[in-house]
Design a protein around this motif. Structure first.
Motif, PDB file in Angstrom:
ATOM      1  N   ALA A 200       0.832  -1.207   0.000  1.00 44.02           N
ATOM      2  CA  ALA A 200       0.000   0.000   0.000  1.00 44.02           C
ATOM      3  C   ALA A 200       0.866   1.255   0.000  1.00 44.02           C
ATOM      4  O   ALA A 200       0.563   2.234  -0.704  1.00 44.02           O
ATOM      5  CB  ALA A 200      -0.929  -0.014   1.221  1.00 44.02           C
TER       6      ALA A 200
ATOM      7  N   TRP B  94       2.323   1.741  -3.527  1.00 45.85           N
ATOM      8  CA  TRP B  94       1.303   2.148  -4.494  1.00 45.85           C
ATOM      9  C   TRP B  94       0.869   3.598  -4.270  1.00 45.85           C
ATOM     10  O   TRP B  94       0.544   4.307  -5.214  1.00 45.85           O
ATOM     11  CB  TRP B  94       0.087   1.230  -4.400  1.00 45.85           C
ATOM     12  CG  TRP B  94       0.314  -0.132  -4.990  1.00 45.85           C
ATOM     13  CD1 TRP B  94       1.406  -0.551  -5.708  1.00 45.85           C
ATOM     14  CD2 TRP B  94      -0.560  -1.249  -4.905  1.00 45.85           C
ATOM     15  NE1 TRP B  94       1.263  -1.859  -6.071  1.00 45.85           N
ATOM     16  CE2 TRP B  94       0.059  -2.327  -5.602  1.00 45.85           C
ATOM     17  CE3 TRP B  94      -1.796  -1.466  -4.323  1.00 45.85           C
ATOM     18  CZ2 TRP B  94      -0.518  -3.580  -5.723  1.00 45.85           C
ATOM     19  CZ3 TRP B  94      -2.396  -2.719  -4.437  1.00 45.85           C
ATOM     20  CH2 TRP B  94      -1.764  -3.762  -5.131  1.00 45.85           C
TER      21      TRP B  94
ATOM     22  N   LEU C 154      -5.915   2.361   0.619  1.00 42.67           N
ATOM     23  CA  LEU C 154      -4.454   2.226   0.637  1.00 42.67           C
ATOM     24  C   LEU C 154      -3.837   3.000   1.790  1.00 42.67           C
ATOM     25  O   LEU C 154      -2.879   2.531   2.422  1.00 42.67           O
ATOM     26  CB  LEU C 154      -3.865   2.694  -0.700  1.00 42.67           C
ATOM     27  CG  LEU C 154      -4.180   1.837  -1.920  1.00 42.67           C
ATOM     28  CD1 LEU C 154      -3.557   2.450  -3.179  1.00 42.67           C
ATOM     29  CD2 LEU C 154      -3.693   0.404  -1.738  1.00 42.67           C
TER      30      LEU C 154
END
Length: 385
Positions: free
Chosen positions: A320, A323, A364
């Motif tokens: 997460a 990203w 996220l």
């Protein structure tokens, strides 16, 4: 007037009240429904008979709560690991101040581990908004939960806070029973765990003016709990997205009940609980700070530092982070783990009838923020993550 009478609106049931409460508890239709789901192989009549003979809170936890909690954890997680319990002296009582991710399980997991170690379980702070009916109220108060009223009128708040503070201090220092309390009101929705100054001020209301003498006797034990998967992640992300859009969700008791059920039964993956170093050795330094607000913030920062340092970071957290921010931790997970995590998030969104693309940012963030916080801990090298 007996001192404990002051706390009648707050405290859990006493042993003398257990038998009557258990009778109500096992006669309610919810009991059969829950028992059938959790113990399909057990005779409800036999369990009711065992419970009807219970005459103490300790026995209730032994007969009902421990086996129930252990069954839930075994079926919904891939195992519970822990560290830091060697910091706990069974002869002492502590104030566990914990990050808060799940309504029910954060404190339950702590108490399961304490029970298995033969250490007395803690009393647990629970908001009155979660007591949706008498059955849930009986269950909570039989299981050593004390009630925090979330609906106190502003003019009564100081007096109520004093009573709550006195109860916490009485329980730890006089009754010699530990307490678990979340570091903030309500669960952390975005994974950014920060201790509220207001909580620490409330706790200190019942102590003296000297900072060290006020807080040191409580033996504050920072506690970090780390779930590989958060069963309520989409529900939390939906709340965050709605708030950012200027349309905050007005939660109902049914919403809280849905979150409780999802948290208890949903997939958690691996779970780790860590007890940080008791904060007493730093309190003398904080005592020297002259400004009271700065003093409280220093204590909050100390608790946060020990919670953040004791996170167990899973591949999902690193995925997460990469990203959302930068590709920094690719050595900490595989391509297959990244694909598995994305599939998980998409399936979660589908299960709760949500749009994954709309909630991707807050989803996220709640997994990435523990990485950010652990990186901020002074002197921490990436190799120690």
């Amino acid at each position: 007037m007996e001192y404990l009478e002051v706390f009648d609106s707050i405290r859990p049931y006493k042993d003398s009240e257990v038998n009557e409460a258990v009778k109500r508890f096992i006669q309610h239709p919810f009991f059969d429904q829950v028992t059938n789901r959790l113990f399909p192989e057990k005779s409800i009549d036999e369990l009711k008979k065992s419970l009807s003979e219970v005459s103490s809170v300790k026995d209730f936890q032994k007969v009902m709560m421990y086996p129930t909690a252990r069954r839930v954890l075994d079926s919904s997680s891939e195992g519970i690991t822990n560290d830091g319990f060697d910091r706990i002296n069974p002869e002492n009582a502590y104030l566990f101040i914990s990050n808060h991710r799940d309504i029910v399980l954060d404190s339950t997991i702590l108490n399961v581990l304490l029970f298995e170690l033969g250490i007395d379980t803690t009393e647990v702070a629970i908001g009155n908004n979660l007591l949706v009916n008498q059955w849930v109220t009986d269950l909570a108060k039989l299981n050593k939960n004390f009630i925090v009223n979330r609906n106190v009128a502003p003019r009564e708040m100081y007096s109520y806070s004093q009573t709550l503070s006195s109860y916490i201090r009485y329980t730890i220092l006089e009754a010699k029973t530990s307490i678990w309390i979340a570091q903030r009101e309500g669960r952390t929705k975005d994974g950014d765990d920060q201790t509220q100054q207001g909580l620490l001020k409330m706790i200190g209301l019942s102590g003296g003016k000297d900072f060290y003498e006020n807080y040191a006797p409580l033996r504050i034990a920072p506690m970090a709990i780390s779930y590989e998967y958060d069963p309520c992640d989409v529900l939390k992300a939906r709340e965050i997205a709605s708030k950012l859009a200027g349309q905050p969700i007005e939660k109902t008791p049914e919403d809280d009940l849905q979150s409780m059920i999802a948290g208890i039964t949903g997939v958690k993956g691996r779970v780790h609980i860590s007890i940080g170093k008791i904060v007493d050795e730093k309190l003398q330094e904080i005592r020297e700070i002259k400004n009271k607000n700065d003093q409280m913030q220093a204590l909050a920062d100390l608790i946060d530092e020990r919670i953040h340092k004791n996170y167990k970071l899973w591949p999902n957290n690193f995925i997460a982070y990469d990203w959302l921010f930068e590709n920094r931790f690719s050595d900490y997970y595989s391509k297959e783990e990244a694909e598995k995590f994305e599939d998980y998030l998409r399936n979660q969104a589908k299960m709760f009838s949500a749009d994954f693309d709309e909630l991707k940012g807050p989803l996220l963030a709640m997994y990435a923020n523990p990485v950010k916080n652990k990186l901020k801990v002074e002197g921490l090298a990436e190799s120690e993550l």
